[in-house]
Write an enzyme that holds these catalytic residues in place. Sequence first.
Site, PDB file in Angstrom:
ATOM      1  CE1 TYR A  22      -3.156   2.868   0.809  1.00  0.00           C
ATOM      2  CE2 TYR A  22      -2.165   3.070   2.578  1.00  0.00           C
ATOM      3  CZ  TYR A  22      -3.140   3.242   1.997  1.00  0.00           C
ATOM      4  OH  TYR A  22      -3.726   4.480   1.516  1.00  0.00           O
ATOM      5  CD  GLU A  44      -8.324   7.452   5.071  1.00  0.00           C
ATOM      6  OE1 GLU A  44      -8.294   7.670   5.749  1.00  0.00           O
ATOM      7  OE2 GLU A  44      -6.767   7.410   4.520  1.00  0.00           O
ATOM      8  CD1 TRP A  52      -3.087   2.367   6.132  1.00  0.00           C
ATOM      9  CD2 TRP A  52      -5.947   3.030   6.013  1.00  0.00           C
ATOM     10  NE1 TRP A  52      -4.266   2.440   4.791  1.00  0.00           N
ATOM     11  CE2 TRP A  52      -5.466   2.572   4.758  1.00  0.00           C
ATOM     12  CE3 TRP A  52      -6.889   3.666   5.865  1.00  0.00           C
ATOM     13  CZ2 TRP A  52      -6.143   2.905   3.244  1.00  0.00           C
ATOM     14  CZ3 TRP A  52      -7.928   3.642   4.703  1.00  0.00           C
ATOM     15  CH2 TRP A  52      -7.603   3.143   3.974  1.00  0.00           C
TER      16      TRP A  52
END
Length: 198
Positions: A22, A44, A52
């Site tokens: 990522y 988000e 995250w």
Amino acid sequence: MPTEKVSRCPWLDESKADYVAYHDDEWGIPVYDDQKLFEYLTLESAQAGLSWYTILKRREGYRKAFANFDVAKVAKFTEQDVNELVQNTEIIRHRGKIEAAINNAKLFIAIQKEFGSFSNYQWAFVNNKTIVNSFKSNSDYPATSEESDAFSKDLKKRGFKFVGSTIIYAHMQACGMVNDHSMNCYKRKQIIEQFQQL
């Protein structure tokens, strides 16, 4: 993804291959595609109060649950869809966040109609140019910025949910509105060279 040992951002846990992928392949690379922007914004928003990586591990679950982030389809989700999603173990089963994603999809479409694309609207908050920061350690990273404050305030005024300034700053980092790769991270220079806007 480079095979040789390279320097990366200090926040990254390099023991997690999916996290490294990522970082290397997505984070901080400018995005102008509305479907991808809707995905980032939805993920988000789902992250609020969580890490995250918790969301990243569930990303495929979110793609299946939210029609691959087809904003027109998500905007038409019903109360029955919400009730089913609350039972879906592949996503964060938070009714408020699920309802927010559907609410935000409807408003996302309204912005597309007003500005021609959500990308046009979003990138205007940084004058259509990536802000390049110069961070060295984790302590250098801010949670918000003047731009994320303004972006968040406008989204809230339009009725978006789960779009506080911290969430929006994370969104801006993800989609390249800010280049927050650290000074010694190999991606910082690479992104500047590939996407330098004159």
